[in-house]
Design a protein around this motif. Structure first.
Motif, PDB file in Angstrom:
ATOM      1  N   TRP A  48      43.715 -37.027  43.212  1.00 54.11           N
ATOM      2  CA  TRP A  48      43.185 -37.058  41.851  1.00 54.11           C
ATOM      3  C   TRP A  48      42.561 -35.741  41.435  1.00 54.11           C
ATOM      4  O   TRP A  48      42.444 -35.457  40.244  1.00 54.11           O
ATOM      5  N   GLY A  98      44.452 -35.642  38.121  1.00 46.30           N
ATOM      6  CA  GLY A  98      43.645 -35.952  36.944  1.00 46.30           C
ATOM      7  C   GLY A  98      43.910 -34.978  35.810  1.00 46.30           C
ATOM      8  O   GLY A  98      44.115 -35.372  34.652  1.00 46.30           O
ATOM      9  N   TYR A  99      43.934 -33.690  36.132  1.00 42.89           N
ATOM     10  CA  TYR A  99      44.177 -32.655  35.125  1.00 42.89           C
ATOM     11  C   TYR A  99      45.583 -32.783  34.556  1.00 42.89           C
ATOM     12  O   TYR A  99      45.789 -32.747  33.340  1.00 42.89           O
ATOM     13  N   VAL A 105      46.114 -36.088  32.246  1.00 43.36           N
ATOM     14  CA  VAL A 105      45.537 -35.964  30.906  1.00 43.36           C
ATOM     15  C   VAL A 105      46.357 -34.994  30.057  1.00 43.36           C
ATOM     16  O   VAL A 105      46.629 -35.246  28.874  1.00 43.36           O
ATOM     17  N   ARG A 138      37.089 -32.242  35.643  1.00 44.10           N
ATOM     18  CA  ARG A 138      38.452 -31.718  35.526  1.00 44.10           C
ATOM     19  C   ARG A 138      39.216 -32.471  34.436  1.00 44.10           C
ATOM     20  O   ARG A 138      40.017 -31.891  33.705  1.00 44.10           O
ATOM     21  N   ILE A 139      38.970 -33.767  34.332  1.00 36.16           N
ATOM     22  CA  ILE A 139      39.619 -34.555  33.279  1.00 36.16           C
ATOM     23  C   ILE A 139      39.128 -34.112  31.902  1.00 36.16           C
ATOM     24  O   ILE A 139      39.917 -33.976  30.960  1.00 36.16           O
ATOM     25  N   ALA A 183      40.703 -30.868  31.175  1.00 31.52           N
ATOM     26  CA  ALA A 183      42.103 -31.068  30.800  1.00 31.52           C
ATOM     27  C   ALA A 183      42.232 -31.520  29.355  1.00 31.52           C
ATOM     28  O   ALA A 183      43.211 -31.175  28.671  1.00 31.52           O
ATOM     29  N   ALA A 190      49.986 -43.167  31.328  1.00 28.06           N
ATOM     30  CA  ALA A 190      48.963 -43.058  32.373  1.00 28.06           C
ATOM     31  C   ALA A 190      49.245 -44.025  33.518  1.00 28.06           C
ATOM     32  O   ALA A 190      49.099 -43.663  34.703  1.00 28.06           O
ATOM     33  N   SER A 218      53.792 -33.642  36.402  1.00 32.04           N
ATOM     34  CA  SER A 218      53.143 -34.795  37.025  1.00 32.04           C
ATOM     35  C   SER A 218      54.149 -35.651  37.793  1.00 32.04           C
ATOM     36  O   SER A 218      53.881 -36.093  38.914  1.00 32.04           O
TER      37      SER A 218
END
Length: 559
Positions: free
Chosen positions: A62, A66-67, A70, A123-124, A127, A226, A435
């Motif tokens: 993550w 996570g980055y 998003v 980080r999210i 992003a 997501a 991703s």
């Protein structure tokens, strides 16, 4: 006053201000997307967390995902909001959010799991700001530059963004040697200066299209995308005795629900008066073909990025005498030919595509990328560096030739009042590909390792005097642990065997097991088996992207 009139009357120097500021924003957004990847060992040491412990693999994934997640999910909505409320307004706000998150990341007050969660959450947030930059920068440039210079401007912007993905690897290696917090410090001054500069210098020059927010479309797309991307992350991890989690109800259920939500999203968008996702744009051949090619190339490029890191940090550099703790830095250095290729070919091909069209350069570039993947598939694991560097340079040149003309063709094929959403849709395909590549290529590599690694580990450890039951126990561990050890540039032998087992072995055997060459030699052949599968798939994807690029048509309507 129309957009065309504005373009004729505003000072010529404004377009260069827009180019320099948006290129800075894109550079920082993409550098921060990859800078953590290569500095993860130092970050985990800094917060006191063992990255190879099974319970901590989720944190590790993550921190990266996570980055990326998003960035993939929100860019369309943020591009659409740019069309409605102002592209510069959304871009400026994104720079501010990015700067605040960079400050928060550099002052992590927690330790162990709490420290990891702090970094993941911020980080999210970072992003989110980066997605606002990405979603609107291409639209701002398309508004600012005339059609005759658009390919050049977008070429510089997009190639800088692609180069940022690999410059982030180099910066991560350099800064992590000094201090793990420096990985986040580097974004702070650039974020602050960029925010002030963008608010003072950029202005709205494009058309706004006032409309209601498509809440149903936004929510179904964000939730569906997501769920799919998050479920693929868990598909990498072992489940129920299997090396991967693709049989897990959690993974299958998440992907199934995500697909159902995306189907609902398509139905909603086809009926909405003011949809978030302009499905009608896919009737434009240049737009549809360009985005399909970009998605496939993004998946292949992401897979290459992660495989090269594993290859260099876990195998090649240790075999050539580099200490494991130094491999992140040197991996970034040895991958510089790839970045050089981007920087050489991108602006040149963008400029030439303004005169001769996008199809020739984009399609030829993809053929070069496919050839580089085939070359990487054929060379031995312990390669001669000049040949490896030449293949990286070829790949960089090909990707540079493709990306700039392809972006220009996509953005020039849509009406002026839909450039924001078109920019977001383009970025969504590109970011989603990166991703997806993690789930796809890590799973392919784990499957390749699972076939050969257990027997190789058992025989290799037994040959050094490790008791058979201990060797068999180590060999039965999920291959993802070995893969992550190589990914992190770590020698896991001491961690896997334990100090008591090593203390019971002859000193020469213990030194061999924990030395530079044993682990890389042990995983080299199983890794190569997986590498053949990975680069074979990447070559096939790139050839499909080549066919899509060739189908775009000879001419693109310049708007």
């Amino acid at each position: 006053m129309t957009a065309a009139t504005l373009q004729q009357t505003r000072p010529d120097r404004y377009k260069w201000i827009a180019l320099s500021n948006t290129t800075l924003g894109m550079l920082m957004a993409t550098i921060d997307g990859s800078i953590v990847i290569i500095s993860l060992p130092a970050i985990f040491r800094g917060i006191g967390l063992d990255p190879l412990a099974p319970a901590n693999i989720g944190y590790l994934l993550w921190m990266i995902m996570g980055y990326l997640l998003v960035s993939a999910v929100l860019v369309v909505a943020l591009g659409r909001l740019g069309d409605m409320f102002g592209r510069v307004r959304m871009y400026n706000l994104g720079f501010g959010i990015f700067a605040v998150a960079s400050v928060a990341l550099s002052f992590d007050p927690f330790h162990a799991g709490g420290g990891a969660l702090w970094l993941i959450i911020w980080r999210i947030v970072q992003a989110f700001g980066g997605a606002m930059l990405t979603a609107n920068s291409a639209a701002i440039l398309t508004d600012a530059f005339p059609a005759s210079q658009r390919g050049m401007a977008l070429g510089i912007n997009q190639i800088t963004a692609l180069a940022g993905q690999f410059l982030g690897l180099l910066l991560g290696g350099v800064l992590a040697v000094w201090d793990w917090r420096a990985v986040f410090w580097v974004s702070v001054p650039v974020g602050v200066v960029g925010t002030i500069w963008s608010y003072r210098s950029l202005r709205e020059t494009g058309e706004r299209h006032k409309a209601r927010v498509d809440w149903a479309g936004n929510l179904t797309f964000a939730a569906g995308a997501a769920l799919i991307l998050a479920s693929m992350t868990y598909g990498i991890q072992p489940y129920g005795g299997h090396p991967t989690g693709w049989t897990s109800p959690r993974v299958l259920g998440g992907i199934g629900l995500g697909v159902a939500l995306l189907i609902a999203f398509v139905v909603i968008e086809s009926r909405a008066a003011e949809p978030m996702f302009r499905l009608a744009l896919f009737r434009v051949r240049a737009f549809a073909a360009g985005n399909l090619a970009a998605l496939l190339v993004s998946v292949a490029r992401g897979g290459m990025q992660f495989m090269l890191i594993i290859w260099l940090q876990g195998i090649w550099l240790p075999l050539h005498g580099y200490a494991f703790e130094d491999t992140p830095l040197w991996a970034g250095i040895f991958m510089l030919p790839l970045t050089a290729g981007f920087l050489i070919a991108g602006p040149v091909s963008g400029y030439l595509s303004d005169r001769f069209g996008a199809r020739l350069f984009s399609t030829t570039g993809l053929l070069l990328v496919a050839a580089s993947f085939a070359g990487l598939l054929l060379i031995p694991v312990n390669f001669a560096y000049p040949l490896f560097a030449a293949l990286l340079l070829l790949s960089g040149l090909g990707q540079g030739m493709f990306s700039a003309p392809n972006t220009s063709a996509i953005m020039s094929s849509v009406p002026a009042n839909q450039r924001g959403v078109a920019s977001g849709m383009r970025a969504t395909f590109q970011n989603a590909g990166t991703s997806l590549s993690i789930g796809v290529f890590f799973s392919l590599m784990v499957a390749g390792l699972a076939r050969a690694l257990p027997q190789t580990l058992t025989s290799g450890l037994s040959a050094q005097g490790v008791p058979h039951d201990v060797a068999a126990s180590v060999a039965s561990l999920p291959p993802v642990s070995t893969l992550f050890a190589a990914f992190l540039g770590s020698n896991p032998m001491e961690h896997l065997l334990g100090s008591s087992v090593l203390a019971g072995l002859p000193p020469s055997n213990a030194a061999t097991l924990t030395g530079h060459e044993f682990f890389p030699n042990l995983i080299a052949q199983p890794f190569h088996d997986g590498l053949v599968v990975v680069f074979g798939a990447a070559t096939a994807m790139t050839l499909l992207a080549t066919a899509a690029s060739a189908s775009r048509g000879r001419h693109v309507r310049q708007q």
